[in-house]
Design a protein around this motif. Structure first.
Motif, PDB file in Angstrom:
ATOM      1  N   GLY A  88       0.836  -1.188   0.000  1.00 40.24           N
ATOM      2  CA  GLY A  88       0.000   0.000   0.000  1.00 40.24           C
ATOM      3  C   GLY A  88       0.870   1.237   0.000  1.00 40.24           C
ATOM      4  O   GLY A  88       2.091   1.163  -0.151  1.00 40.24           O
ATOM      5  N   GLN A  92       0.448   8.597  -1.659  1.00 37.84           N
ATOM      6  CA  GLN A  92       1.144   8.390  -2.934  1.00 37.84           C
ATOM      7  C   GLN A  92       2.645   8.665  -2.837  1.00 37.84           C
ATOM      8  O   GLN A  92       3.325   8.732  -3.861  1.00 37.84           O
ATOM      9  CB  GLN A  92       0.540   9.269  -4.038  1.00 37.84           C
ATOM     10  CG  GLN A  92      -0.935   9.007  -4.288  1.00 37.84           C
ATOM     11  CD  GLN A  92      -1.507   9.856  -5.403  1.00 37.84           C
ATOM     12  OE1 GLN A  92      -1.071  10.989  -5.636  1.00 37.84           O
ATOM     13  NE2 GLN A  92      -2.482   9.324  -6.107  1.00 37.84           N
ATOM     14  N   PRO A 147       1.936   4.392  -6.075  1.00 35.49           N
ATOM     15  CA  PRO A 147       0.687   3.613  -6.193  1.00 35.49           C
ATOM     16  C   PRO A 147       0.804   2.428  -7.140  1.00 35.49           C
ATOM     17  O   PRO A 147       0.224   1.351  -6.883  1.00 35.49           O
ATOM     18  CB  PRO A 147      -0.323   4.648  -6.703  1.00 35.49           C
ATOM     19  CG  PRO A 147       0.218   5.961  -6.239  1.00 35.49           C
ATOM     20  CD  PRO A 147       1.699   5.825  -6.334  1.00 35.49           C
ATOM     21  N   LEU A 148       1.531   2.585  -8.231  1.00 40.24           N
ATOM     22  CA  LEU A 148       1.695   1.475  -9.165  1.00 40.24           C
ATOM     23  C   LEU A 148       2.509   0.344  -8.543  1.00 40.24           C
ATOM     24  O   LEU A 148       2.197  -0.840  -8.708  1.00 40.24           O
ATOM     25  CB  LEU A 148       2.359   1.971 -10.445  1.00 40.24           C
ATOM     26  CG  LEU A 148       1.508   2.877 -11.337  1.00 40.24           C
ATOM     27  CD1 LEU A 148       2.338   3.444 -12.487  1.00 40.24           C
ATOM     28  CD2 LEU A 148       0.296   2.117 -11.879  1.00 40.24           C
ATOM     29  N   ALA A 151       0.313  -1.514  -6.144  1.00 46.84           N
ATOM     30  CA  ALA A 151      -0.619  -2.409  -6.824  1.00 46.84           C
ATOM     31  C   ALA A 151       0.059  -3.715  -7.209  1.00 46.84           C
ATOM     32  O   ALA A 151      -0.575  -4.786  -7.208  1.00 46.84           O
ATOM     33  CB  ALA A 151      -1.198  -1.727  -8.055  1.00 46.84           C
ATOM     34  N   GLY A 152       1.341  -3.650  -7.519  1.00 47.98           N
ATOM     35  CA  GLY A 152       2.073  -4.855  -7.882  1.00 47.98           C
ATOM     36  C   GLY A 152       2.274  -5.825  -6.727  1.00 47.98           C
ATOM     37  O   GLY A 152       2.605  -6.993  -6.954  1.00 47.98           O
ATOM     38  N   THR A 154      -0.202  -6.469  -4.513  1.00 48.79           N
ATOM     39  CA  THR A 154      -1.535  -6.818  -4.020  1.00 48.79           C
ATOM     40  C   THR A 154      -1.658  -8.297  -3.659  1.00 48.79           C
ATOM     41  O   THR A 154      -2.234  -8.660  -2.626  1.00 48.79           O
ATOM     42  CB  THR A 154      -2.608  -6.455  -5.057  1.00 48.79           C
ATOM     43  OG1 THR A 154      -2.559  -5.043  -5.294  1.00 48.79           O
ATOM     44  CG2 THR A 154      -3.992  -6.843  -4.572  1.00 48.79           C
TER      45      THR A 154
END
Length: 205
Positions: A88, A92, A147-148, A151-152, A154
């Motif tokens: 997380g 950002q 953020p990207l 997401a990787g 998750t």
């Protein structure tokens, strides 16, 4: 135990640290992010930690009473079972991996450590506990990489581990240019008093 003399002031916190096997597992999961987002300011793997109490900039005179108090308290707490899970970000800007497992005991340990620090007469800014490992920070002009990268992570679920030691950590903040590096001032094995009493589980110290 670190026998190097302390600087007049240092940034201090009390923390737990994952074992090398858990850190290596997360580092492998981060390889795509390391390659895709090289401009992030990635923390050194050896600096990954779970902060229980962040004391901020303190005079080095706080170290001796903290050493004495934390040594006794660590012995009274049993090891916790934790794992790394997902990822997380905060605003950002800061990329983290989450902590799973014995979270209730983790929060109780953090509250106990903070009470102990205050009992030593050490003032610090109280912050809510959000158990995590800080992995990287973004640069001022980059609002998408963190953020990207989060997401990787998750689907990442790490193997469980037992916490072994409580760490008193200092950093070189304010010691000149370059990245912040952390070092153990001292670390104490958790649960020695529990084992001495026959290994019975504790719900509180």
């Amino acid at each position: 135990m670190d026998d190097h003399p302390e600087p007049p002031t240092l940034r201090v916190f009390v923390a737990l640290a994952p074992p090398d096997e858990a850190k290596d597992e997360l580092a492998r999961a981060l390889r795509p992010a390391y390659a895709r987002y090289p401009r992030l300011r990635w923390n050194r793997i050896e600096d990954w930690h779970i902060t229980l109490a962040f004391l901020g900039e303190q005079p080095s005179t706080v170290v001796p009473p903290l050493r004495s108090a934390l040594a006794g308290r660590a012995a009274s707490w049993p090891a916790l079972h934790l794992s790394l899970r997902g990822g997380g970000h905060f605003d950002q800007r800061l990329l983290w991996s989450g902590i799973d497992g014995d979270l209730e005991q983790l929060h109780r340990l953090a509250a106990d450590v903070r009470d102990l620090v205050r009992s030593c007469g050490i003032e610090f800014r109280e912050r809510p506990l959000h158990p995590h490992l800080t992995l990287a920070r973004s640069r001022r002009d980059d609002h998408v990489s963190v953020p990207l990268a989060a997401a990787g992570l998750t689907g990442f679920t790490g193997r469980p581990w037992r916490t072994e030691r409580l760490h008193l950590v200092g950093s070189n903040i304010g010691r000149g240019p370059g990245p912040i590096h952390y070092r153990d001032i001292e670390a104490w094995r958790l649960g020695d008093a529990v084992r001495a009493r026959g290994g019975g589980a504790l719900t509180e110290p």
